[in-house]
Enzyme design. Structure first.
Site, PDB file in Angstrom:
ATOM      1  N   GLU A 295       1.106  -1.071   0.131  1.00 48.03           N
ATOM      2  CA  GLU A 295      -0.052  -0.040   0.205  1.00 48.03           C
ATOM      3  C   GLU A 295       1.012   1.170   0.050  1.00 48.03           C
ATOM      4  O   GLU A 295       2.211   1.080   0.514  1.00 48.03           O
ATOM      5  CB  GLU A 295      -0.835   0.047   1.228  1.00 48.03           C
ATOM      6  CG  GLU A 295      -1.755  -1.064   1.387  1.00 48.03           C
ATOM      7  CD  GLU A 295      -2.822  -1.091   2.601  1.00 48.03           C
ATOM      8  OE1 GLU A 295      -2.765  -0.416   3.276  1.00 48.03           O
ATOM      9  OE2 GLU A 295      -3.545  -1.957   2.680  1.00 48.03           O
ATOM     10  N   PRO A 296       0.221   2.464  -0.305  1.00 47.15           N
ATOM     11  CA  PRO A 296       1.367   3.747  -0.423  1.00 47.15           C
ATOM     12  C   PRO A 296       1.850   3.656   1.102  1.00 47.15           C
ATOM     13  O   PRO A 296       3.047   4.145   0.973  1.00 47.15           O
ATOM     14  CB  PRO A 296       0.231   4.740  -0.674  1.00 47.15           C
ATOM     15  CG  PRO A 296      -0.953   3.812  -1.349  1.00 47.15           C
ATOM     16  CD  PRO A 296      -1.189   2.822  -0.808  1.00 47.15           C
TER      17      PRO A 296
ATOM     18  N   GLU B 267       7.887 -16.419  -3.132  1.00 52.02           N
ATOM     19  CA  GLU B 267       7.744 -15.565  -4.092  1.00 52.02           C
ATOM     20  C   GLU B 267       9.424 -14.985  -4.206  1.00 52.02           C
ATOM     21  O   GLU B 267      10.034 -14.713  -5.224  1.00 52.02           O
ATOM     22  CB  GLU B 267       7.313 -14.078  -3.511  1.00 52.02           C
ATOM     23  CG  GLU B 267       7.296 -12.810  -4.448  1.00 52.02           C
ATOM     24  CD  GLU B 267       6.621 -11.506  -3.925  1.00 52.02           C
ATOM     25  OE1 GLU B 267       6.145 -11.551  -3.073  1.00 52.02           O
ATOM     26  OE2 GLU B 267       6.504 -10.568  -4.859  1.00 52.02           O
TER      27      GLU B 267
END
Ligand SMILES: Cc1cc2nc3c(=O)[nH]c(=O)nc-3n(C[C@H](O)[C@H](O)[C@H](O)COP(=O)(O)OP(=O)(O)OC[C@H]3O[C@@H](n4cnc5c(N)ncnc54)[C@H](O)[C@@H]3O)c2cc1C
Ligand SMILES: Cc1cc2nc3c(=O)[nH]c(=O)nc-3n(C[C@H](O)[C@H](O)[C@H](O)COP(=O)(O)OP(=O)(O)OC[C@H]3O[C@@H](n4cnc5c(N)ncnc54)[C@H](O)[C@@H]3O)c2cc1C
Lengths: 392, 378
Positions: free
Chosen positions: A135-136, A249
């Site tokens: 998120e920002p 990941e």
């Protein structure tokens, strides 16, 4: 002949017979790969055939159980399949965040219904997933995320914003971290949700990268209804799932250190010339040689990591080491590609440069040490979990 | 083959670790150094090595050895590295044994048996320049009568002053840098015309400068083929390089572990210095470098056992990596120990000294990166 040798022989013969010639060349770039999904348009017939044939065997996800669309192969068999594919230069039939990230997490944390619903569609390339983590205000400090999900009885109501969501504009579904308990400590109020990107209230806005491409988005959620059955694992325990997924990941991104592509020595020979069998620029030659030593050794470290995992000797945070080293190595490789190409590598739009492949790829690699947790964050993890340094 | 030690190899490591740490820890090196011991190593400890089967570790069982491989030899070298042990293991058990095994010949069987029993020490007299340049051989063996007359000078001959036999590379034909025309000779260090100067190195380990002045050598002293010794030299060197890489890895890991322990113990600014991110990241980076090297070293040793002729590039990568990561490990170790790292009283500086010597031995990181460039044709 042992079972594994038989398996290798049969696999080789099957690949030989079934992998189309067009699928035995490296893809030009990320967009030349097969990502699947509802709206996927195959680049050509070969790409379609290759995916269908591999999916029919469960070999898009060779080590997943058969009942979920996998190949049910053992670790050794999977390794052999990969080796044979590499030897024949077969492309991966399907690349997706579903395969690399969500699948392993669902196998560990999903319930039966979720596994049955989602895994086979991932394996066949029918649904394309994106990752709603960052998120920002929550990048490296991911656990401070603010997107909230309120309990409305049979569903959650999701509101908030994600950013850097790769391929959100193409994805069918999202796996998303949301805050379900705003009062709890930051790691303890997070849940892991799955939802359809076609749900009402989901909006994506592409962001342009320095490479001139736009593979990721800002993603906005306004009163998105998510059925309760789409909660993975337990409410407020989403951090466990998130962390587990991140190790997968990292393994995937770290694998980029294995490089591929034209040998640097060859690229450089064309631009600087050769004298007495050696590159005419001795300092460039030295840099390339030093890189080749490290890349050669890194490939062995990847091999060893697989063997450590198999024999249950790998440290749980080992993927941070591979991620850190592999991505830094890949960046180094592309710096050397650029130095070796000289002015040829600077052409952004021209016939000869294939529309700036080299500089775009070079710029794209700079994200490797940011995405999936930055290099500094990986070093923090190693300091804390492997070296057990105080206060890390 | 999996890139991890087998159960037997792990057990061997445990027993080697026990023996070396118990009988030849760093205090042992200090004692030899401070007493200016004439031989610079302990024959008693070497006998114990032999009784554990380490002297003949790669010697076939038929010749009284343990019949094990390079992986096992590397395991022992790593412990030697951890303890900075001055030992004839490299010169005798690796270089000497490889030379005799590969060359064969009438005398090899008997010599290998004595070597395995701990009764024969060998040394490889190869380098002539201060930087490893194995193809440059000025030392000449000219035919005379039934044998040769040997003249020339060798430097950095590890264990040269204690060896019972010297393995000397000499030119029997061609120019100083030709590949053809190299012959290996077994030379008695007590023969007339051989003079040996012991050179105590910066790490307090043994080496020697040796000159040969018209030394008469019998024809049965030839190891391998006359004029065609170059491939044998490469084989000996590659075994040596992989094992020195193991030693470097062992000493790096020990220096690293001691440093991490120090970071958890030393306080400044009211904090343990291990709390400072500036040091944490450097330590973690070093951890990664060592893990990469570990994979490369093990692979090279496995390749030497599986197919020595295909091991060249693997050995070059292993030695290059072991040199560069050891270099970083010891520099960081001294730096992170602050003023303490500069004192002779604590061991950290000794690791730096040994690393310096082991890097130069049989080619440093640049030498081996250059080999990789050549192998890859650029
Ligand atoms: C190409 C690309 C694709 C991406 N795809 C996705 C995606 O699909 N889904 C998704 O959710 N996210 C995605 N991301 C986001 C990515 O995970 C974040 O960018 C990353 O976690 C870093 O967060 P940030 O950008 O906010 O940087 P910040 O966290 O603000 O970091 C800025 C700098 O400070 C350093 N720093 C931060 N904290 C520390 C610390 N504790 N110690 C030392 N240094 C520190 C960082 O290492 C970095 O150098 C993608 C990013 C990129 C570049
Ligand atoms: C040859 C020599 C001569 C000297 N001569 C004199 C002299 O004449 N007079 C005199 O008074 N002193 C002298 N000194 C002492 C010298 O000033 C100290 O050694 C130096 O200040 C470091 O302190 P320390 O040795 O206690 O290391 P420490 O402070 O314990 O440092 C250990 C390690 O931790 C690191 N570290 C410490 N704090 C931090 C931090 N906040 N962030 C990141 N890293 C940190 C250091 O950089 C170092 O790598 C001498 C030292 C040497 C080696």
């Amino acid at each position: 002949m042992t079972d594994l040798e038989t398996f290798r022989r049969e696999t080789r013969a099957w690949l030989e017979a079934n992998c189309p010639a067009e699928m035995r060349t490296p893809p030009d770039d990320e967009e030349d790969r097969c990502w699947g999904g509802r709206n996927w348009k195959f680049k050509n017939e070969a790409q379609k055939q290759w995916l269908e044939r591999m999916a029919a065997r469960g070999w898009t996800v060779p080590d997943w159980p058969k009942e979920f669309g996998g190949g049910g192969l053992s670790k050794d068999e999977t390794k052999i399949l990969r080796e044979e594919m590499r030897a024949m230069k077969c492309r991966s039939p399907l690349d997706s965040f579903g395969i690399w990230m969500l699948g392993p997490a669902l196998l560990k944390y999903g319930n039966e219904a979720q596994k049955k619903e989602h895994l086979p569609k991932i394996a066949r390339g029918e649904i394309r997933w994106c990752q709603g983590y960052s998120e920002p205000g929550a990048g490296s400090d991911l656990a401070s995320l603010q997107t909230k999900a309120e309990d409305k009885g049979d569903h959650y109501l999701v509101n908030g914003q994600k950013i850097w969501t790769s391929y959100a504009n193409y994805a069918d579904w999202i796996f998303c971290l949301v805050r379900t308990d705003p009062k709890a400590k930051k790691h303890e109020g997070i849940s892991f949700l799955l939802f359809d990107m076609a749900s009402s209230g989901v909006e994506t806005r592409p962001i342009l990268l320095i490479s001139g491409k736009s593979p990721f988005c800002e993603t906005f959620f306004t009163d998105v209804k998510v059925p309760k059955e789409n909660l993975v694992y337990t409410e407020n325990k989403g951090w466990d799932v998130a962390k587990y997924l991140l190790t997968h990941e990292r393994d995937m991104i770290g694998g980029m250190g294995l490089g591929g592509g034209r040998p640097l020595g060859q690229i450089a020979a064309q631009s600087v010339g050769v004298e007495n069998g050696s590159l005419a620029d001795p300092l460039l030659r030295a840099d390339i040689a030093e890189f080749d030593v490290d890349a050669f050794a890194f490939a062995l470290a990847m091999e060893r990591a697989g063997d450590l995992m198999k024999s249950k000797q790998a440290h749980p945070a080992y993927s941070s080491f591979l991620k850190y080293y592999g991505t830094e190595l890949n960046k180094r490789r592309h710096e050397l590609v650029m130095s070796s190409l000289g002015s040829d590598g600077l052409e952004w739009e021209s016939e000869r440069s294939q529309e700036g492949d080299a500089p775009r790829a070079w710029l794209r690699t700079k994200a490797n040490s940011i995405e999936g947790g930055t290099s500094e964050v990986q070093l923090n993890i190693i300091s804390k979990r492997i070296l057990e340094l105080p206060g890390a | 083959m999996a890139l991890v030690l087998t159960e037997e190899q792990s057990m061997l490591r445990d027993s080697a670790r026990g023996l070396v740490a118990d009988r030849a820890p760093i205090a042992h090196l200090r004692k030899l150094r401070d007493s200016r011991d004439d031989e610079g190593f302990s024959r008693e400890v070497w006998k114990e090595f032999a009784s554990m089967g380490f002297a003949g570790i790669i010697v076939p069982e038929d010749n009284g050895g343990s019949g094990l491989g390079h992986v096992e030899a590397g395991v022992v070298m790593e412990e030697i590295g951890r303890n900075l042990t001055p030992s004839p293991f490299l010169s005798t058990a690796i270089l000497g044994a490889t030379a005799l095994k590969r060359a064969g010949g009438a005398r090899a069987g008997d010599l290998l048996a004595r070597l395995s029993a701990g009764d024969l020490l060998l040394a490889l007299a190869l380098d002539e320049r201060p930087k490893h340049t194995p193809k440059h051989i000025e030392t000449k063996a000219t035919r005379s009568g039934n044998g040769f007359t040997l003249s020339g000078a060798k430097t950095f001959v590890v264990d040269g002053h204690v060896a019972d036999l010297l393995i000397v590379t000499a030119r029997t034909a061609g120019g100083d840098d030709d590949k053809d025309g190299v012959t290996l000779l077994l030379v008695d260090p007590k023969a007339k015309g051989v003079s040996i100067e012991r050179t105590i190195m910066v790490d307090a380990h043994n080496a020697a400068r040796i000159t040969f002045e018209n030394v008469a050598v019998d024809s049965d002293a030839v190891l391998g083929e006359i004029d065609a010794g170059a491939p044998l030299v490469e084989t000996i060197l590659d075994a040596g390089r992989a094992c020195v890489a193991s030693e470097l890895l062992g000493l790096s890991e020990e220096a690293f572990e001691r440093t991490v322990a120090y970071l958890k113990e030393r306080k400044q600014f009211g904090k343990l210095i291990g709390e400072f991110q500036g040091l944490q990241h450097r330590a973690s980076h070093l951890y990664c470098e060592l893990e990469i090297t570990r994979a490369a070293v093990l692979k090279a040793l496995q390749m030497l056992d599986a197919d020595a002729d295909k091991a060249r590039a693997y050995v070059a990568v292993a030695k290059a990596r072991a040199c560069s990561s050891a270099d970083l490990a010891v520099r960081e170790a001294v730096q992170m120990h602050g003023g303490n790292g500069m004192t002779d009283a604590i061991d950290i500086g000794l690791f730096m000294k040994r690393a310096r010597v082991a890097q130069e031995l049989f080619g440093d990181a640049r030498f081996h990166a250059n080999r990789i460039a050549k192998i890859r044709g650029y």
